[in-house]
Design an enzyme around this catalytic site. Structure first.
Site, PDB file in Angstrom:
ATOM      1  N   GLU A  13      -4.492  -8.763  -1.610  1.00 43.33           N
ATOM      2  CA  GLU A  13      -5.063  -8.632  -0.263  1.00 43.33           C
ATOM      3  C   GLU A  13      -6.542  -8.298  -0.347  1.00 43.33           C
ATOM      4  O   GLU A  13      -6.957  -7.382  -1.057  1.00 43.33           O
ATOM      5  CB  GLU A  13      -4.349  -7.550   0.543  1.00 43.33           C
ATOM      6  CG  GLU A  13      -4.879  -7.456   1.978  1.00 43.33           C
ATOM      7  CD  GLU A  13      -4.186  -6.400   2.819  1.00 43.33           C
ATOM      8  OE1 GLU A  13      -2.938  -6.401   2.837  1.00 43.33           O
ATOM      9  OE2 GLU A  13      -4.872  -5.576   3.435  1.00 43.33           O
ATOM     10  N   GLU A  37       0.823  -1.214   0.000  1.00 41.51           N
ATOM     11  CA  GLU A  37       0.000   0.000   0.000  1.00 41.51           C
ATOM     12  C   GLU A  37       0.862   1.271   0.000  1.00 41.51           C
ATOM     13  O   GLU A  37       0.871   2.043   0.966  1.00 41.51           O
ATOM     14  CB  GLU A  37      -0.980  -0.024   1.180  1.00 41.51           C
ATOM     15  CG  GLU A  37      -1.954  -1.197   1.070  1.00 41.51           C
ATOM     16  CD  GLU A  37      -3.132  -1.107   2.028  1.00 41.51           C
ATOM     17  OE1 GLU A  37      -3.087  -0.306   2.982  1.00 41.51           O
ATOM     18  OE2 GLU A  37      -4.109  -1.850   1.800  1.00 41.51           O
TER      19      GLU A  37
END
Length: 978
Positions: free
Chosen positions: A336, A242
């Site tokens: 994810e 991220e």
């Protein structure tokens, strides 16, 4: 200052739900179905999940293919003659917390659990594992990296590198998984490198110091070597988890340009050390496809980049196909995805895991899907003790370390529908989907030739559908919310009439040749709203433009000497003039995340011909761009008419090519909500050097480029050009040669052309309500508006309305902020530019709110930092938030300090688009104990006016009356009027 909102942290800011329990009584994860005495070629094995009955992936009686035609409009056609991506597998993450919990089990229970997870015959055969490199938010202990140093010290040679933290329980868990399923592939990535490599000197926050780029590349090398020596080979890595979020747990911001540079260093280091591990870019959410494409557009980084890792917390899986079509040689993984307390039921959780992530994820080119934590404890941890993690997630399993009890959750069963049956090396094959709200599905063919069809009923009622393969078909009925996996070896028999006679599929595949093998580019009308559209002549042309591609014109940049600029908002430190001063280091900024209707405008000083504009967010800026936009032009700066172009923004420069126009004013209008701000460092407009050319799909190409065409049933003409050569190539996209498309190596360009006369004439029918305050919501009904906003517009007089939803028959939008009280004409213009008509709307003025000096507030539920008092502080940038999902009985209360007379309140949620009460009651009291109900509302919205007969009271209590587990309840400002 900003709310970037791009990670799991924002996704978790909507709360409260439940997890499903494991109900299998069999020792195996999936019970064996009964077998009918029938031809094995025509026999189909069936595994069913009935959510309401708590029955998960349970074997059923076989069904039989029969040699018959089917005219069922709900027919799924399966065709193994059309093959797509190779499947690497399905799995989840062996986080520190998961491995620690598994290690707490007795050896016998641990072996039993690991078999259920990884054994291909006795379990669900998980074949992908994500293994974080050092600390995340899910750690049984605090922060750690593989090369921690005392504060102020560094280790650029990595002499202190060690994986010793992982050796007691993480590495053994990974090795045991590999022993049970040797086909497992492991992906690793860091949440943060060692703190000394970063500007924050901590594993939390900051960005990579440029002088440590090479050291971080070596860090990856040492990790892969150390894990390899420990018996755990690493197949994939990504440079950063991220990278556009900086949470309160380990994390690091990394711009697309920084990641491109880091990938180059990692790739070179891997080459030097003979490491074959593949590199995935991005590893973040669906809504920023320009990030991985920015890396792919850099040849030096792209050569080392195998593909993209995606998270599911914002955006939708269509972005995977957008990037695949632009760069069809790159791999795609969902790396994810997680369920949690915001999911209000097992059905919701199961539908998202199977329907969105697995079915639609693989239909949108995912080579594999990985969920997040394999196991968490009953408190949804352990969480990293050094950080402020959020205990809201659900693992595949829940393990209670106190007694060793293991609960198999709904996500485990959703994965089982795929991982148990779709083997590594399988290929996705053709099947038409019946779409959201019906039977969604995906089909595969395993390496041994057997086929797998996964189907999920995402509708609200049972549906009977047919499955047709070649000359055979069968029928099956699936209740709402349930799912089924079919496996079979036959039947497809060529040379005879196909069984499916009524198959509707608006998509189309284009096959091309490349140096690495065949590639497929998919046309899907659902992708059109994400592409660029212009009206040119009597046609609407929609085209893709990969990052790295460009539409070139023969004009040159116009002088900005007489230009002026203004915008819908311009803070003192970011005024509009900064965007036209020729200095990229000064910029205009909107000052907040844009909504649909925010705008930036240029006055060229006099009527001017132009055919292109380029707006640039600034050097190496991966933030602050408009995500979707429309372009308008005007002769007088008052009458803007219909939009002439629309598109999706991205990182860096956004180039908008237009049919040659003559006008004095140009306006860029945002048409989407974004957590980023919107900024322009520099903007240029290019003049037309010759003619009045217009963009069109190419009729022919040469010089090594490949072109294919197709016409849809609705009359859309689709043209795709693919560059399979080693170099960038150009081709003309206008008859007079004034527009040229430059296509990089390995990319495709898609053009969809539709005659404007083929669009139905839009018709305005009604507007409800017909009276309201600025920023309140209204709905327009009619026909022929178009399936998406596209070039469509809703005006309040000359002001743009913020669009919430847009469909062919209904538009929901908001009254523009700042409108004066009084009557105003609301009008709609459709995508084709035709005026749909309109009606009058009465903008109301509430007058001055009661002064709030001495007022206090409290609430039944509140989250840290978002205290009830924030809704009385006069700032819409601060807010009260419940910290839980909405439920019947959740309340907020204001004490006005003394008795007041009033008859209206306004609850304003500020910048949030979802955290408002859907229904609520208002109570008043003079003493804070004895309350009287004075109003109810069942149509909550972001700025909600609640009126009632005049009251005299001191206390006001608003009680939420609906369960909306997905959304918190927030109030930025609570105002009272008389």
């Amino acid at each position: 200052m900003r709310s970037y909102g791009l990670g799991r942290r924002q996704f978790l800011a909507t709360a409260v739900g439940v997890a499903a329990a494991w109900t299998q009584v069999s020792g195996n994860a999936i019970a064996a179905p009964q077998q009918k005495q029938a031809s094995r070629d025509n026999s189909v094995r069936v595994w069913l999940t009935d959510v309401s009955a708590d029955k998960w992936v349970a074997g059923q009686d076989d069904v039989l293919f029969k040699a018959r035609k089917t005219a069922n409009p709900l027919t799924i056609k399966v065709d193994d003659g059309v093959k797509y991506q190779k499947v690497e597998g399905f799995g989840a993450a062996m986080t520190d917390s998961s491995a620690w919990l598994i290690d707490k089990l007795s050896p016998a229970e641990r072996t039993k659990l690991m078999k259920k997870l990884f054994d291909p015959s006795k379990g669900i055969g998980l074949s992908l594992l994500r293994s974080p490199m050092a600390a995340t938010d899910f750690n049984a202990s605090g922060n750690y990296s593989y090369d921690d140093m005392p504060a102020g010290q560094t280790d650029p040679t990595l002499s202190n590198f060690s994986i010793r933290h992982d050796l007691p329980y993480i590495v053994p868990a990974l090795r045991q998984a590999l022993s049970l399923n040797p086909s497992i592939k492991i992906m690793a990535n860091p949440w943060s490198p060692p703190g000394w490599m970063k500007t924050s000197d901590s594993m939390i926050g900051g960005t990579l110091k440029s002088e440590y780029t090479s050291a971080l590349a070596d860090y990856f090398v040492k990790f892969i070597q150390a894990y390899g020596e420990a018996g755990v080979p690493i197949s994939y890595i990504s440079p950063q988890n991220e990278p556009m979020g900086t949470p309160t747990w380990p994390g690091m911001f990394l711009s697309a340009y920084q990641e491109a540079e880091l990938i180059q260093e990692i790739g070179k280091a891997f080459e030097a050390d003979g490491i074959s591990t593949k590199i995935l870019a991005w590893d973040h959410n669906w809504d920023v496809p320009s990030y991985p494409e920015t890396i792919f557009s850099d040849p030096a980084a792209s050569k080392y980049t195998a593909g993209t890792g995606w998270h599911i917390y914002s955006g939708n899986p269509n972005s995977q196909t957008l990037v695949h079509n632009d760069y069809p040689g790159k791999e795609t993984f969902i790396t994810e995805a997680t369920g949690g307390v915001w999911q209000d039921s097992d059905r919701t959780a199961f539908s998202e895991a199977l329907g969105t992530w697995i079915i639609n994820g693989t239909r949108n080119w995912a080579n594999g899907v990985m969920l997040w934590n394999i196991a968490l404890d009953p408190d949804r941890g352990p969480l990293n003790s050094d950080t402020a993690g959020i205990p809201m997630l659900r693992g595949l399993l829940t393990i209670d370390p106190a007694d060793g009890r293991v609960t198999y959750n709904v996500d485990y069963h959703a994965l089982a529908h795929a991982s148990r049956f779709v083997k590594p090396g399988a290929r996705r094959i053709y099947s038409n989907t019946l779409g959201e709200g019906s039977i969604e599905n995906v089909a595969f063919q395993n390496p041994d030739g057997s086929k797998v069809l996964i189907a999920h009923n995402s509708g609200s009622a049972a549906k009977t559908f047919s499955v047709a393969d070649g000359t055979h078909s069968f029928d099956y009925t699936l209740d709402a919310g349930d799912a089924v996996t079919f496996t079979y070896s036959g039947p497809a028999q060529s040379g005879r009439t196909p069984a499916a006679t009524k198959v509707s599929d608006p998509t189309h595949d284009f096959m091309f040749k490349s140096a690495s093998g065949p590639v497929t580019v998919t046309y899907d009308p659902e992708l059109l709203p994400y592409q660029n559209s212009i009206r040119t002549g009597n046609k609407l042309v929609t085209y893709s433009l990969p990052i790295g591609a460009a539409v070139q014109t023969t004009g040159r940049a116009l002088s900005r000497g007489k230009w002026t600029a203004k915008a819908s908002a311009q803070p003192d430190w970011g005024v509009a003039a900064n965007a036209i001063d020729g200095d990229i280091d000064t910029r205009w900024s909107l000052g907040h995340g844009p909504t649909s209707g925010d705008w930036f405008q240029i006055d060229l000083g006099s009527p001017t011909s132009f055919n292109k504009l380029v707006f640039d967010t600034g050097v190496n800026n991966s933030f602050d761009y408009v995500t979707k936009y429309q372009i308008y032009v005007s002769d007088d700066g008052v009458d803007w008419g219909s939009a002439i172009a629309s598109g999706s923004g991205g990182i860096g420069k956004i180039a908008v090519t237009l049919p040659t126009r003559t006008a004095q004013y140009i306006r860029i209008v945002s048409t989407a909500v974004s957590g980023f701000w919107w900024a322009i460092g520099d903007i240029e407009v290019y003049g037309s050097a010759r003619g009045a050319g217009s963009i069109a799909a190419p009729a022919a190409v040469s010089n090594g480029l490949q072109l294919k065409t197709w016409t849809s049933k609705e009359g859309s003409q689709v043209t795709v050009v693919f560059n399979g050569t080693a170099n960038g190539k150009s081709f003309k996209i206008s008859a007079d040669g004034s527009y040229t498309y430059m296509l990089p190596s390995g990319t495709s360009a898609m053009f969809t052309t539709k005659k404007l006369s083929s669009f139905p004439s839009p018709k305005f029918s009604e507007l409800k309500p017909e009276r309201g305050m600025p920023r309140s919501k209204f709905t327009i009904r009619g026909a022929g508006f178009g399936d998406a906003q596209g070039l469509g517009t809703v005006y309040f007089g000359s002001s743009y309305a913020e669009i919430d939803t847009w469909s062919d028959t209904s538009i929901s939008a908001y009254v523009p902020a700042g409108l004066p009280a009084g009557k105003v004409t609301v009008s709609v213009k459709g995508t084709s530019g035709v005026d749909a008509g309109g009606s009058s709307f009465d903008v109301i003025d509430l007058g001055s709110a009661l002064p709030r000096t001495g007022w206090t507030a409290k609430a039944s539920d509140a989250t840290q930092g978002d205290a009830p008092g924030n809704m009385l502080d006069g700032s819409s940038d601060t807010r009260y938030s419940s910290g839980t999902g909405q439920y019947d009985g959740l309340w907020i209360q204001v004490d006005m300090g003394q008795t007041q007379t009033f008859n209206r309140i306004v609850l304003d949620v500020g910048g949030s688009v979802s955290d408002y009460a859907r229904s609520a009651d208002v109570y008043v009291s003079t003493d804070g104990s004895d309350y009287t109900k004075v109003s109810s509302a069942a149509d909550g919205q972001r700025v909600h006016l609640m009126s009632f007969p005049t009251q005299t009271a001191r206390y006001i209590k608003v009680v939420n009356t609906e369960n909306v587990a997905r959304s918190w309840w927030s109030v930025a400002e609570f105002n009272v009027y008389n």
